[in-house]
Scaffold this motif. Structure first.
Motif, PDB file in Angstrom:
ATOM      1  N   ASP A  88      -1.465 -13.433 -11.365  1.00 49.03           N
ATOM      2  CA  ASP A  88      -1.856 -12.204 -12.052  1.00 49.03           C
ATOM      3  C   ASP A  88      -0.969 -11.030 -11.648  1.00 49.03           C
ATOM      4  O   ASP A  88      -0.526 -10.275 -12.515  1.00 49.03           O
ATOM      5  CB  ASP A  88      -3.333 -11.880 -11.833  1.00 49.03           C
ATOM      6  CG  ASP A  88      -3.812 -10.818 -12.798  1.00 49.03           C
ATOM      7  OD1 ASP A  88      -3.585 -10.981 -14.014  1.00 49.03           O
ATOM      8  OD2 ASP A  88      -4.401  -9.813 -12.356  1.00 49.03           O
ATOM      9  N   PHE A  89      -0.713 -10.829 -10.375  1.00 48.68           N
ATOM     10  CA  PHE A  89       0.262  -9.842  -9.926  1.00 48.68           C
ATOM     11  C   PHE A  89       1.587 -10.575  -9.741  1.00 48.68           C
ATOM     12  O   PHE A  89       1.664 -11.557  -8.996  1.00 48.68           O
ATOM     13  CB  PHE A  89      -0.193  -9.175  -8.627  1.00 48.68           C
ATOM     14  CG  PHE A  89      -1.410  -8.316  -8.799  1.00 48.68           C
ATOM     15  CD1 PHE A  89      -1.285  -6.954  -8.993  1.00 48.68           C
ATOM     16  CD2 PHE A  89      -2.679  -8.869  -8.791  1.00 48.68           C
ATOM     17  CE1 PHE A  89      -2.407  -6.146  -9.163  1.00 48.68           C
ATOM     18  CE2 PHE A  89      -3.814  -8.087  -8.967  1.00 48.68           C
ATOM     19  CZ  PHE A  89      -3.675  -6.720  -9.154  1.00 48.68           C
ATOM     20  N   HIS A  90       2.636 -10.074 -10.378  1.00 48.15           N
ATOM     21  CA  HIS A  90       3.875 -10.845 -10.508  1.00 48.15           C
ATOM     22  C   HIS A  90       4.831 -10.591  -9.348  1.00 48.15           C
ATOM     23  O   HIS A  90       5.965 -10.134  -9.535  1.00 48.15           O
ATOM     24  CB  HIS A  90       4.560 -10.515 -11.841  1.00 48.15           C
ATOM     25  CG  HIS A  90       3.662 -10.656 -13.027  1.00 48.15           C
ATOM     26  ND1 HIS A  90       3.967 -10.172 -14.276  1.00 48.15           N
ATOM     27  CD2 HIS A  90       2.440 -11.253 -13.152  1.00 48.15           C
ATOM     28  CE1 HIS A  90       2.986 -10.440 -15.114  1.00 48.15           C
ATOM     29  NE2 HIS A  90       2.044 -11.088 -14.453  1.00 48.15           N
ATOM     30  N   HIS A  91       4.366 -10.865  -8.166  1.00 41.86           N
ATOM     31  CA  HIS A  91       5.216 -10.808  -6.981  1.00 41.86           C
ATOM     32  C   HIS A  91       4.648 -11.798  -5.969  1.00 41.86           C
ATOM     33  O   HIS A  91       3.668 -12.495  -6.249  1.00 41.86           O
ATOM     34  CB  HIS A  91       5.281  -9.390  -6.389  1.00 41.86           C
ATOM     35  CG  HIS A  91       3.939  -8.865  -5.943  1.00 41.86           C
ATOM     36  ND1 HIS A  91       3.256  -7.895  -6.625  1.00 41.86           N
ATOM     37  CD2 HIS A  91       3.145  -9.191  -4.896  1.00 41.86           C
ATOM     38  CE1 HIS A  91       2.111  -7.637  -6.012  1.00 41.86           C
ATOM     39  NE2 HIS A  91       2.026  -8.417  -4.957  1.00 41.86           N
ATOM     40  N   TYR A  92       5.261 -11.858  -4.799  1.00 45.82           N
ATOM     41  CA  TYR A  92       4.778 -12.763  -3.756  1.00 45.82           C
ATOM     42  C   TYR A  92       4.291 -11.951  -2.572  1.00 45.82           C
ATOM     43  O   TYR A  92       4.940 -10.985  -2.136  1.00 45.82           O
ATOM     44  CB  TYR A  92       5.880 -13.713  -3.294  1.00 45.82           C
ATOM     45  CG  TYR A  92       5.448 -14.629  -2.167  1.00 45.82           C
ATOM     46  CD1 TYR A  92       4.611 -15.711  -2.410  1.00 45.82           C
ATOM     47  CD2 TYR A  92       5.853 -14.400  -0.854  1.00 45.82           C
ATOM     48  CE1 TYR A  92       4.186 -16.545  -1.387  1.00 45.82           C
ATOM     49  CE2 TYR A  92       5.446 -15.224   0.176  1.00 45.82           C
ATOM     50  CZ  TYR A  92       4.611 -16.292  -0.092  1.00 45.82           C
ATOM     51  OH  TYR A  92       4.187 -17.113   0.923  1.00 45.82           O
ATOM     52  N   GLU A  93       3.125 -12.354  -2.052  1.00 47.74           N
ATOM     53  CA  GLU A  93       2.552 -11.683  -0.885  1.00 47.74           C
ATOM     54  C   GLU A  93       1.650 -12.667  -0.156  1.00 47.74           C
ATOM     55  O   GLU A  93       0.866 -13.378  -0.776  1.00 47.74           O
ATOM     56  CB  GLU A  93       1.743 -10.458  -1.329  1.00 47.74           C
ATOM     57  CG  GLU A  93       1.064  -9.720  -0.185  1.00 47.74           C
ATOM     58  CD  GLU A  93       0.214  -8.557  -0.681  1.00 47.74           C
ATOM     59  OE1 GLU A  93       0.760  -7.684  -1.363  1.00 47.74           O
ATOM     60  OE2 GLU A  93      -1.003  -8.561  -0.400  1.00 47.74           O
ATOM     61  N   ARG A  94       1.792 -12.724   1.146  1.00 47.49           N
ATOM     62  CA  ARG A  94       0.950 -13.612   1.959  1.00 47.49           C
ATOM     63  C   ARG A  94       0.405 -12.837   3.144  1.00 47.49           C
ATOM     64  O   ARG A  94       1.131 -12.098   3.813  1.00 47.49           O
ATOM     65  CB  ARG A  94       1.760 -14.818   2.462  1.00 47.49           C
ATOM     66  CG  ARG A  94       0.973 -15.728   3.406  1.00 47.49           C
ATOM     67  CD  ARG A  94       1.810 -16.913   3.853  1.00 47.49           C
ATOM     68  NE  ARG A  94       3.018 -16.539   4.559  1.00 47.49           N
ATOM     69  CZ  ARG A  94       3.075 -16.242   5.860  1.00 47.49           C
ATOM     70  NH1 ARG A  94       1.970 -16.262   6.599  1.00 47.49           N
ATOM     71  NH2 ARG A  94       4.232 -15.923   6.416  1.00 47.49           N
TER      72      ARG A  94
END
Length: 697
Positions: free
Chosen positions: A446-452
């Motif tokens: 849904d949010f078009h980036h990467y985050e962990r």
């Protein structure tokens, strides 16, 4: 032509599939003669810490030489990126095709408010049933249907035994590999680049310097928003299935079947899940050929198969994609009207097939036992809520397996930009789960980036880089107490440089012309009011300034800082509302025709620039992050996540990505991680004197 199970018939390859000189993806006779197929011959020898028993069976179609992944690091990516040059092009989110998608959204939500929910008619697979179907596909039909004593679950055990298998890892007797991708199907060329990345086998160095093989996943899991702007069957075919199947063929996609699973996003629900179901719903018993009729106009097909980029780029710069999109909407509307009055139905595409993958689910949500202490949940909270039947489905399973950890796949993250994200958080709560209390590996798009980031004993991953335009990560400081994520791609410095381009790109029509048209119409209304006197002009300008202030707030109202958004929206709304009046008064000495034309043009372009500044300020201040990057329509920083699930529930993950998938060169290793769920917490004692009722009471 593909059969429904994804195999190719003697009729030849998919219709209109581009071919290249020297493409031998369909010629396997030489490899078969050499004994390389299915035997693993030809694979490079190396010192690897990967146990052969941990890998899926050798495949004739895997690349002979895995791609080695170098860590990307924190270096800045390029500021100039390539856009696709073959139709369908990326959606312009302030253009006519995007407007159509938003209208479909309003209609879908209006229907949902009347409690008309198609999920009420779904019959989800029981987890045990989904396990049997998955094992059968991965074994190529070798699994038994039942044990000698008639236990259907026993057929899932390791081959050669009748021992029941309660999870996929136990049934395969090895770790399970999963590829996760989300937010796919936008720009055709970018989609093809992502498909090529996902179809490849990789190697990377572990902490000890040994090589580790990362094979293609046994399961391909989609995290929602399969195609844009509306995930109809035709859009999914043009923007996802066709380009991915071309890459799966060129990379010699395996004849060994894999499983595809998916949860829907909001763009999938815009079409009432019709296109989603044609890709992800389990096939019927009676086989039939897939519908490979390409709805792209003849000119678009010719542009698509051209090897060069010049013609396609010129067509995009001239906004022929918007013209073609508008024409297509008019034609589709005419067909619908004709079908309505003639009393006939509109022919729809029968089925969508990704080469080498087979769907097994029956509903838009599912549960699958992965490992002895780990379940895979896929939830659907679109149309604003998790429906009653779905809540009951998950809670019944959790009640019987409360000590198990969960790999939770969703169409919305539970956290975003360091803050709670209500859609995903409400979905967890509806399933009686909590990141803080339970052991959850939560992964979404849904949010078009990467985050962990880690949350207590849980891990939360956003990986929405499957093909759609970029949503940058947070530019300003992260709020407390969550703090910054453990990994983010792209980083804040890169996003700050990109968002500075928003005002100019919006002014130059790069995102579409709806903003210019709207501001020109407002200026025309004020010019009409000016003919009735100065008082009418002033009153009209004030009314428009008030309306624009509310409009600017509404555009960004999904951001977390409501007061901050309102504070920024007020001066920009006033400026946009009073701009035509100020221009009219300053050009009063010009002839009416020349003066009015100048006011309309200046309001359209000057107002668009001011609107771009407004969106940029919201992103920099951290009030709202998506709208500014929507204007950019940035095609870069694409990625997917490859997971390895072990018998003890441990999950290893590697994020594979590329800054610009349209530039030649290998992908890079964006991130790698390990999540260990650990043992369940002991139950808390109840109040003194209370006694738990015996089981079954």
């Amino acid at each position: 032509m593909l059969l429904e199970d994804g195999t190719e018939t003697p009729d030849g390859p998919d219709e209109d599939a581009p071919t290249t000189a020297g493409d031998t993806s369909g010629d396997t006779s030489a490899l078969q003669a050499s004994g390389a197929l299915e035997s693993g011959a030809g694979q490079p020898s190396h010192a690897s810490v990967t146990d052969e028993d941990d890998l899926p069976p050798a495949s004739s179609a895997e690349p002979l030489v895995p791609i080695f992944l170098e860590p990307r690091g924190d270096r800045l990516g390029p500021l100039v990126f390539r856009h696709g040059a073959h139709p369908p092009f990326a959606i312009r989110w302030y253009g006519i095709t995007s407007l159509f998608g938003h209208l479909r959204n309003f209609v879908a939500r209006a229907i949902a408010t009347e409690s008309v929910d198609s999920r009420d008619w779904m019959r989800p697979n029981a987890p045990e049933e989904l396990l049997r179907a998955t094992v059968s596909v991965l074994r190529g039909g070798q699994s038994r249907t039942s044990s000698p004593d008639g236990d259907p679950q026993a057929g899932n055990g390791p081959l050669g035994t009748t021992k029941p298998a309660a999870s996929l890892v136990e049934a395969l007797d090895r770790p399970v590999w999963i590829d996760f991708v989300a937010d796919t199907g936008d720009d055709r060329d970018v989609s093809a680049g992502v498909g090529e990345m996902l179809a490849s086998t990789y190697e990377c160095a572990d902490d000890a310097g040994h090589k580790r093989t990362l094979p293609r996943g046994d399961l391909l899991v989609f995290g929602g928003d399969v195609a844009y702007p509306v995930a109809t069957a035709d859009e999914i075919y043009k923007r996802l299935v066709l380009p991915w199947n071309e890459q799966l063929r060129r990379t010699r996609a395996s004849n060994r079947k894999r499983v595809v699973l998916g949860v829907p996003g909001n763009h999938d629900w815009y079409d009432g899940l019709d296109g989603f179901g044609r890709l992800f719903r389990r096939s019927v018993d009676e086989p039939f050929r897939t519908d490979d009729v390409d709805p792209t106009p003849k000119l678009g097909r010719k542009l698509r198969i051209r090897t060069g980029r010049k013609v396609g780029l010129v067509a995009r710069q001239l906004h022929l994609d918007e013209v073609g999109g508008a024409y297509g909407l008019i034609v589709a509307f005419g067909r619908s009207v004709k079908a309505f009055f003639s009393g006939v139905g509109i022919r729809r595409r029968r089925r969508l097939v990704l080469r080498g993958y087979e769907p097994v689910q029956e509903a838009s949500y599912f549960a699958l036992p992965l490992a002895p202490g780990l379940d895979l949940f896929g939830a659907d909270r679109q149309l604003g809520r998790v429906d009653f039947r779905q809540r009951s489905y998950f809670t019944r399973w959790r009640r019987a397996h409360a000590d198990r950890a969960v790999l939770f796949v969703a169409g919305d993250p539970a956290m975003a930009y360091g803050l709670r994200n209500d859609p995903g958080a409400r979905m967890l709560a509806a399933c009686k789960l909590s990141l803080e209390r339970d052991r959850i590996f939560y992964i979404a798009g849904d949010f078009h980036h990467y985050e962990r980031r880690r949350v207590d004993r849980s891990m939360h991953v956003i990986a929405g880089g499957g093909g759609a335009f970029l949503h940058g990560t947070r530019i300003g400081p992260y709020p407390k107490p969550s703090g910054p994520p453990d990994a983010a791609y792209p980083n804040a410095v890169q996003c700050r440089k990109l968002v500075a381009e928003v005002p100019v790109r919006l002014t130059l029509f790069r995102a579409g012309a709806l903003v210019h048209v709207a501001l020109a119409l407002l200026a025309s209304l004020q010019l009409w009011a000016a003919r009735n006197g100065t008082h009418t002009l002033v009153f009209t300008s004030i009314a428009m300034a008030t309306a624009l202030t509310f409009g600017l707030y509404f555009i960004a109202h999904q951001g977390q800082e409501k007061r901050g958004i309102a504070f920024v929206a007020a001066p920009f709304g006033v400026a946009l509302g009073l701009l035509p009046m100020a221009l009219r008064l300053s050009t009063s000495r010009l002839p009416a025709m020349a003066g009015d034309t100048a006011v309309i043009i200046a309001s359209a372009f000057g107002g668009s620039f001011v609107f771009g500044i407004y969106l940029t300020i919201l992103a920099v201040l951290g009030f709202e992050h998506q709208q500014a990057f929507t204007v950019l329509g940035h095609p870069g920083f694409k990625h997917f996540v490859r997971l390895c699930v072990h018998r003890d529930g441990r999950i290893e993950g590697w994020t594979v990505g590329k800054d610009d998938v349209l530039v030649k060169g290998p992908p890079a290793l964006i991130d790698k991680f390990v999540w260990t769920p650990g043992p369940p917490e002991p139950p808390k004692p109840g109040p003194r004197g209370s006694r738990r009722p015996p089981a079954g009471s």
